[in-house]
Design an enzyme around this catalytic site. Sequence first.
Site, PDB file in Angstrom:
ATOM      1  N   ALA A   1       0.818  -1.212   0.000  1.00 28.35           N
ATOM      2  CA  ALA A   1       0.000   0.000   0.000  1.00 28.35           C
ATOM      3  C   ALA A   1       0.853   1.263   0.000  1.00 28.35           C
ATOM      4  O   ALA A   1       0.328   2.359   0.193  1.00 28.35           O
ATOM      5  CB  ALA A   1      -0.924  -0.015   1.214  1.00 28.35           C
TER       6      ALA A   1
ATOM      7  N   ASN B   1       1.614  -2.191   8.411  1.00 28.94           N
ATOM      8  CA  ASN B   1       2.617  -3.021   7.734  1.00 28.94           C
ATOM      9  C   ASN B   1       3.477  -2.156   6.818  1.00 28.94           C
ATOM     10  O   ASN B   1       4.662  -2.414   6.619  1.00 28.94           O
ATOM     11  CB  ASN B   1       1.916  -4.097   6.905  1.00 28.94           C
ATOM     12  CG  ASN B   1       1.196  -5.077   7.789  1.00 28.94           C
ATOM     13  OD1 ASN B   1       1.822  -5.837   8.504  1.00 28.94           O
ATOM     14  ND2 ASN B   1      -0.125  -5.042   7.762  1.00 28.94           N
TER      15      ASN B   1
ATOM     16  N   HIS C   1      -0.400   8.277   3.334  1.00 29.71           N
ATOM     17  CA  HIS C   1       0.954   8.150   3.887  1.00 29.71           C
ATOM     18  C   HIS C   1       1.850   9.207   3.249  1.00 29.71           C
ATOM     19  O   HIS C   1       1.906   9.318   2.013  1.00 29.71           O
ATOM     20  CB  HIS C   1       1.531   6.762   3.585  1.00 29.71           C
ATOM     21  CG  HIS C   1       0.663   5.626   4.036  1.00 29.71           C
ATOM     22  ND1 HIS C   1       0.419   5.345   5.364  1.00 29.71           N
ATOM     23  CD2 HIS C   1      -0.019   4.693   3.343  1.00 29.71           C
ATOM     24  CE1 HIS C   1      -0.366   4.280   5.452  1.00 29.71           C
ATOM     25  NE2 HIS C   1      -0.651   3.872   4.240  1.00 29.71           N
TER      26      HIS C   1
HETATM   27  N1  LIG Z   1       2.081  -4.581   3.315  1.00 30.62           N
HETATM   28  C1  LIG Z   1       1.048  -3.835   2.974  1.00 30.62           C
HETATM   29  O1  LIG Z   1       1.210  -2.822   2.273  1.00 30.62           O
HETATM   30  C2  LIG Z   1      -0.306  -4.177   3.430  1.00 30.62           C
HETATM   31  C3  LIG Z   1      -0.511  -5.279   4.202  1.00 30.62           C
HETATM   32  N2  LIG Z   1      -1.768  -5.648   4.589  1.00 30.62           N
HETATM   33  C4  LIG Z   1      -1.905  -6.868   5.371  1.00 30.62           C
HETATM   34  O2  LIG Z   1      -2.228  -7.915   4.467  1.00 30.62           O
HETATM   35  C5  LIG Z   1      -3.011  -8.902   5.118  1.00 30.62           C
HETATM   36  C6  LIG Z   1      -4.257  -9.191   4.295  1.00 30.62           C
HETATM   37  O3  LIG Z   1      -5.064  -8.031   4.185  1.00 30.62           O
HETATM   38  P1  LIG Z   1      -6.624  -8.134   3.857  1.00 30.62           P
HETATM   39  O4  LIG Z   1      -6.836  -9.026   2.700  1.00 30.62           O
HETATM   40  O5  LIG Z   1      -7.149  -6.765   3.817  1.00 30.62           O
HETATM   41  O6  LIG Z   1      -7.136  -8.852   5.178  1.00 30.62           O
HETATM   42  P2  LIG Z   1      -8.563  -9.551   5.420  1.00 30.62           P
HETATM   43  O7  LIG Z   1      -8.807  -9.469   6.874  1.00 30.62           O
HETATM   44  O8  LIG Z   1      -9.577  -8.981   4.477  1.00 30.62           O
HETATM   45  O9  LIG Z   1      -8.292 -11.059   4.983  1.00 30.62           O
HETATM   46  C7  LIG Z   1      -7.588 -11.993   5.742  1.00 30.62           C
HETATM   47  C8  LIG Z   1      -8.176 -13.355   5.433  1.00 30.62           C
HETATM   48  O10 LIG Z   1      -7.423 -14.381   6.090  1.00 30.62           O
HETATM   49  C9  LIG Z   1      -8.361 -15.390   6.453  1.00 30.62           C
HETATM   50  N3  LIG Z   1      -7.817 -16.300   7.472  1.00 30.62           N
HETATM   51  C10 LIG Z   1      -7.722 -16.100   8.805  1.00 30.62           C
HETATM   52  N4  LIG Z   1      -7.220 -17.203   9.407  1.00 30.62           N
HETATM   53  C11 LIG Z   1      -6.995 -18.121   8.427  1.00 30.62           C
HETATM   54  C12 LIG Z   1      -6.494 -19.454   8.410  1.00 30.62           C
HETATM   55  N5  LIG Z   1      -6.124 -20.069   9.527  1.00 30.62           N
HETATM   56  N6  LIG Z   1      -6.408 -20.090   7.226  1.00 30.62           N
HETATM   57  C13 LIG Z   1      -6.777 -19.499   6.082  1.00 30.62           C
HETATM   58  N7  LIG Z   1      -7.271 -18.222   6.030  1.00 30.62           N
HETATM   59  C14 LIG Z   1      -7.367 -17.548   7.196  1.00 30.62           C
HETATM   60  C15 LIG Z   1      -9.572 -14.628   6.934  1.00 30.62           C
HETATM   61  O11 LIG Z   1     -10.723 -15.436   6.929  1.00 30.62           O
HETATM   62  C16 LIG Z   1      -9.638 -13.511   5.894  1.00 30.62           C
HETATM   63  O12 LIG Z   1     -10.437 -13.897   4.803  1.00 30.62           O
HETATM   64  C17 LIG Z   1      -3.297  -8.344   6.523  1.00 30.62           C
HETATM   65  O13 LIG Z   1      -2.363  -8.875   7.452  1.00 30.62           O
HETATM   66  C18 LIG Z   1      -3.035  -6.858   6.376  1.00 30.62           C
HETATM   67  O14 LIG Z   1      -2.652  -6.263   7.589  1.00 30.62           O
HETATM   68  C19 LIG Z   1      -2.862  -4.939   4.186  1.00 30.62           C
HETATM   69  C20 LIG Z   1      -2.697  -3.808   3.436  1.00 30.62           C
HETATM   70  C21 LIG Z   1      -1.406  -3.312   3.032  1.00 30.62           C
HETATM   71  O1  LIG Z   2      -0.411  -0.401   6.317  1.00 28.18           O
HETATM   72  C1  LIG Z   2      -1.322  -1.170   5.973  1.00 28.18           C
HETATM   73  O2  LIG Z   2      -1.344  -2.357   6.304  1.00 28.18           O
HETATM   74  C2  LIG Z   2      -2.418  -0.685   5.115  1.00 28.18           C
HETATM   75  C3  LIG Z   2      -2.439   0.744   4.840  1.00 28.18           C
HETATM   76  O3  LIG Z   2      -1.932   1.573   5.562  1.00 28.18           O
HETATM   77  C4  LIG Z   2      -3.112   1.175   3.644  1.00 28.18           C
HETATM   78  O4  LIG Z   2      -3.769   0.366   2.969  1.00 28.18           O
HETATM   79  O5  LIG Z   2      -2.968   2.355   3.348  1.00 28.18           O
END
Ligand SMILES: NC(=O)C1=CN([C@@H]2O[C@H](COP(=O)(O)OP(=O)(O)OC[C@H]3O[C@@H](n4cnc5c(N)ncnc54)[C@H](O)[C@@H]3O)[C@@H](O)[C@H]2O)C=CC1
Ligand SMILES: O=C([O-])CC(=O)C(=O)O
Length: 272
Positions: free
Chosen positions: A126, A194, A224
Site C-alpha cells: 500500500a 505493515n 501516507h
Molecule cells: N504490506 C502492505 O502494504 C499491506 C498489508 N496488509 C496486510 O495484508 C493482510 C491481508 O489483508 P486483507 O486481505 O485486507 O485482510 P482480510 O482481513 O480482508 O483477509 C484476511 C483473510 O485471512 C483469512 N484467514 C484467517 N485465518 C486463516 C487461516 N487459519 N487459514 C486461512 N485463512 C485464514 C480470513 O478469513 C480472511 O479472509 C493483513 O495482514 C493486512 O494487515 C494490508 C494492506 C497493506
Molecule cells: O499499512 C497497511 O497495512 C495498510 C495501509 O496503511 C493502507 O492500505 O494504506
Amino acid sequence: MQAQTRPLRIGIAGLGAVGKKLAETLDAGMDGLVLSAVAVRDTAKAQATLGHLKQMPVLTDIAGLAELCDVVVECAPGALLPAIARPVLEQGKTVVVLSSGALLTNMDLIEVAKAHGGTISVPTGALLGLDAVCAAAEGEIQSVRMVTRKPVKGLLGAKYLVDNNIQIEGITEPVQIFKGSPREAAVGFAANLNVAVALSLAGIGPDRTTLEVWADPTVDKNTHNIEVVSDAALFSMQIQNIPTENPKTGRITAQSVIATLRKMRAPLRVGT
Ligand SMILES: NC(=O)C1=CN([C@@H]2O[C@H](COP(=O)(O)OP(=O)(O)OC[C@H]3O[C@@H](n4cnc5c(N)ncnc54)[C@H](O)[C@@H]3O)[C@@H](O)[C@H]2O)C=CC1
Ligand SMILES: O=C([O-])CC(=O)C(=O)O
C-alpha cells in the site's frame, strides 16, 4: 535456448480483501502464472466466494500450500506468518509477505530462507517509492520520516488504542494517536501499519525510522507521507489509498502483489 514453459504455480494464503482480488486476477489470466491453490478455513464459504472463477483452484489449509505451489502470497492475519512462510521456505520456494509487521518478530525466517534457498519478498504494497528508498540505502540515509493519516474506521480496534484507552469514535478534528518507531507500531497497529515496517526494511530499519499516526475524520483515504534525506537524494512522497471492503486495506495493495508476480515471469522488468 529453450523458453521457460511451465507456469509458476501461485498459492494464496487468506481469502480476504487482497486474496480475493488476487485470485480473480490470476484466474482471468496472467502470462506464465497460474493460480494453483488457496488456503482457507471454511471450504464451503470459499467455494461460494470463488464460484465465478473459470478454474477453481485447490482449496486447502495453510500446511497444504507449499507442496502445491512455487510461490505463496501471504495475505492473512500477521499471527499466521510463520505457519504460512516456514514450509514454503523450507522447500526453497518464494513467499510474498504482506503482513510485513509480523516479520519483525519472526526474523528467523530469513535464516530458514538462507538455509534452504527460499526467498521472502516484501512488495511495496500500500506504499510507494520503496525502489528509491532501497537505492538510497546503497549510500547513506540520514533520516526517513513517515506520517500516516487514516479515517477513524481504518483504525478502530487497534491494540494500541485499546491498551491506551484512546477513544477516536466521534472525533471532529485530526488527533495524533501515535509517535514512535515502526517496531512499536507493528505491535500496537498490527493490521494497520505493515507499510511502515516495509519502508523501514527498505531503508534504515524499524528503530531509526520515525512514524506519526493520525486519526483524521477529514480524510476518506489512508494517506501516507514520507520524507527521506540521504546523501544521494532528498525526496518526499505521498499516497492516498482508496480503501477496499476492508477499511484498513487500500485497493493498491493487491495490485502491488499482482505487479510483483507479473515481474517474476516478465522478459522486461522495470523498477528495482
Ligand atoms: N504490506 C502492505 O502494504 C499491506 C498489508 N496488509 C496486510 O495484508 C493482510 C491481508 O489483508 P486483507 O486481505 O485486507 O485482510 P482480510 O482481513 O480482508 O483477509 C484476511 C483473510 O485471512 C483469512 N484467514 C484467517 N485465518 C486463516 C487461516 N487459519 N487459514 C486461512 N485463512 C485464514 C480470513 O478469513 C480472511 O479472509 C493483513 O495482514 C493486512 O494487515 C494490508 C494492506 C497493506
Ligand atoms: O499499512 C497497511 O497495512 C495498510 C495501509 O496503511 C493502507 O492500505 O494504506
